[in-house]
Every structure is written in structure tokens, then in C-alpha cells.
Design a protein around this motif. Structure first.
Motif, short mmCIF file in Angstrom:
data_model
loop_
_atom_site.label_atom_id
_atom_site.label_comp_id
_atom_site.label_asym_id
_atom_site.label_seq_id
_atom_site.Cartn_x
_atom_site.Cartn_y
_atom_site.Cartn_z
N SER A 1 0.93 -1.55 -0.42
CA SER A 1 -0.38 -0.38 -0.29
C SER A 1 0.96 0.78 0.55
CB SER A 1 -0.85 -0.62 1.56
OG SER A 1 -0.73 -0.08 2.36
N ALA A 2 1.62 1.78 0.71
CA ALA A 2 2.75 2.47 0.51
C ALA A 2 2.99 2.29 -0.79
CB ALA A 2 3.76 1.92 1.56
N GLU A 3 3.75 1.73 -1.04
CA GLU A 3 4.16 1.70 -2.71
C GLU A 3 3.42 2.65 -3.83
OE1 GLU A 3 6.80 -0.38 -4.65
OE2 GLU A 3 7.61 -1.55 -3.07
N ILE A 4 2.07 1.72 -3.82
CA ILE A 4 0.90 2.27 -4.33
C ILE A 4 0.68 3.51 -4.42
CG2 ILE A 4 -1.31 1.03 -3.72
CD1 ILE A 4 -0.43 0.56 -7.23
N GLY B 1 -14.02 2.45 0.39
CA GLY B 1 -14.78 2.06 -0.99
C GLY B 1 -14.36 2.63 -2.02
N LEU B 2 -13.79 3.14 -2.59
CA LEU B 2 -12.51 4.38 -3.10
C LEU B 2 -11.79 4.36 -4.38
CD1 LEU B 2 -12.82 8.29 -1.23
CD2 LEU B 2 -14.65 6.62 -2.85
N VAL B 3 -11.28 3.03 -3.86
CA VAL B 3 -10.22 1.95 -4.93
C VAL B 3 -11.29 1.10 -5.38
CG1 VAL B 3 -7.86 1.27 -5.03
CG2 VAL B 3 -8.31 3.42 -3.17
N LYS B 4 -11.53 0.71 -6.87
CA LYS B 4 -11.36 -0.81 -7.66
C LYS B 4 -10.57 -0.92 -8.27
CE LYS B 4 -15.40 1.20 -6.54
NZ LYS B 4 -16.23 0.58 -5.07
N SER B 5 -10.66 -2.21 -8.12
CA SER B 5 -9.14 -3.87 -8.74
C SER B 5 -10.47 -4.39 -9.62
CB SER B 5 -8.29 -4.13 -7.82
OG SER B 5 -9.00 -4.98 -7.04
N THR B 6 -9.24 -4.25 -10.60
CA THR B 6 -9.61 -5.85 -11.35
C THR B 6 -8.05 -6.36 -12.06
OG1 THR B 6 -9.62 -3.99 -13.41
CG2 THR B 6 -11.27 -4.63 -12.97
N VAL B 7 -8.45 -7.51 -12.24
CA VAL B 7 -7.55 -8.22 -13.18
C VAL B 7 -7.81 -8.95 -14.32
CG1 VAL B 7 -6.05 -10.45 -12.70
CG2 VAL B 7 -6.85 -8.80 -11.09
N GLU B 8 -6.94 -8.61 -15.29
CA GLU B 8 -7.56 -9.01 -16.48
C GLU B 8 -6.08 -10.12 -16.71
OE1 GLU B 8 -8.90 -5.67 -19.19
OE2 GLU B 8 -7.91 -5.19 -17.78
N SER C 1 -0.34 9.97 0.02
CA SER C 1 0.57 9.30 1.78
C SER C 1 -0.28 7.67 1.57
CB SER C 1 0.49 9.61 3.19
OG SER C 1 -1.01 10.33 3.41
N GLU C 2 -0.19 7.13 2.66
CA GLU C 2 -0.48 5.67 2.73
C GLU C 2 -1.59 5.97 3.52
OE1 GLU C 2 1.14 1.19 4.39
OE2 GLU C 2 2.03 2.50 4.79
N GLU C 3 -1.80 6.27 3.65
CA GLU C 3 -3.05 6.79 5.35
C GLU C 3 -3.61 7.02 4.41
OE1 GLU C 3 -5.82 6.16 7.94
OE2 GLU C 3 -3.47 5.45 8.19
N ASP C 4 -3.44 8.06 3.66
CA ASP C 4 -4.42 8.80 2.92
C ASP C 4 -4.93 7.18 1.33
OD1 ASP C 4 -4.76 11.42 3.90
OD2 ASP C 4 -3.36 12.41 1.83
N PHE C 5 -4.15 6.88 1.29
CA PHE C 5 -4.81 5.59 0.67
C PHE C 5 -5.31 5.08 1.22
CE2 PHE C 5 -4.11 1.69 -1.67
CZ PHE C 5 -4.48 1.94 -3.22
N ARG C 6 -4.95 4.45 2.36
CA ARG C 6 -5.75 3.77 3.11
C ARG C 6 -7.19 3.92 3.39
NH1 ARG C 6 -3.17 -0.87 5.83
NH2 ARG C 6 -0.80 -1.11 5.08
N GLN C 7 -7.40 5.14 4.22
CA GLN C 7 -8.45 5.97 4.06
C GLN C 7 -9.25 5.46 2.92
OE1 GLN C 7 -8.79 9.64 5.22
NE2 GLN C 7 -10.45 9.98 6.04
N ARG C 8 -8.93 5.38 1.95
CA ARG C 8 -9.81 5.60 0.07
C ARG C 8 -10.49 4.11 0.18
NH1 ARG C 8 -6.89 10.29 0.32
NH2 ARG C 8 -7.75 12.20 -0.66
N MET C 9 -9.60 3.44 0.75
CA MET C 9 -9.83 1.98 0.08
C MET C 9 -11.05 1.41 1.56
SD MET C 9 -6.22 0.08 0.06
CE MET C 9 -6.66 -1.50 0.42
N ARG C 10 -10.38 2.35 2.76
CA ARG C 10 -11.75 1.76 3.39
C ARG C 10 -12.63 2.33 3.29
NH1 ARG C 10 -7.56 3.05 6.63
NH2 ARG C 10 -8.15 5.23 7.41
#
Length: 96
Positions: free
Chosen positions: A15-18, A36-43, A25-34
Motif C-alpha cells: 500500500s505504501a508503494e501504490i 470503497g473509493l479504490v476499485k481493482s480488476t485483474v485481467e 500518503s499511505e494513510e490517505d490511500f488506506r482511508q480511501r480504500m476503507r
């Protein structure tokens, strides 16, 4: 960037790298994940791309994508902007 898999085969990204890829910041990113603002896909690659995977993480109008080889090593990655739909104002219905 190192990408691993958990016991179920799901991809794990540091999470720190992404967060840095998105300029957060890592905390800002984790907050957005909590929230539900981060969507992921694998193709899964097909045809001449067989054996590869494309991971995508979307946050707002930004998308981080990584192409992984058959050993789950990143061979290419980058962040790009995507165009969203234009927001339209409700029509006034003739009222001024």
C-alpha cells in the motif's frame, strides 16, 4: 514494485508503494480504500498475451496498471487519467 499472492491466489500490492504512485500518503490511500473509493480488476491475457495478467487499480480519474509476466513480475506499469462522464445540470423546466 513487488507483487505477491496470498493463499487464495489474490494479488497483494504494497500500500505504501501504490499510494506513492497516486501521489498520496499511505494513510490517505488506506482511508480511501476503507471508504470503497479504490476499485481493482485483474485481467488474464489471451492469445499472444497468454500467461500474463493486467492489474488495475482505479481511484477517481486515475488508474494504475501493471502488466505481470508468468512469474508475477511487473514488466510494465504506469498511472494514467481516464475521462469520466460529463455531469449535466438538471434542466430548469422553464423556471427562471
Amino acid at each position: 514494485m513487488k507483487i505477491e499472492r496470498d493463499a487464495k491466489g489474490d494479488f497483494l500490492v504494497d500500500s505504501a508503494e501504490i499510494a506513492g504512485r497516486f501521489g498520496l500518503s499511505e494513510e490517505d490511500f488506506r482511508q480511501r480504500m476503507r471508504h470503497g473509493l479504490v476499485k481493482s480488476t485483474v485481467e488474464v491475457g489471451e492469445g499472444e498475451d497468454a500467461g500474463t495478467r493486467r492489474l488495475s487499480l482505479r481511484l477517481g480519474n486515475r488508474v494504475w496498471r501493471a502488466i505481470l509476466d508468468g512469474e508475477d513480475r511487473v514488466v510494465r506499469e504506469g498511472v494514467s487519467f481516464v475521462r469520466g462522464e460529463l455531469l449535466r445540470r438538471p434542466e430548469s423546466g422553464g423556471q427562471e
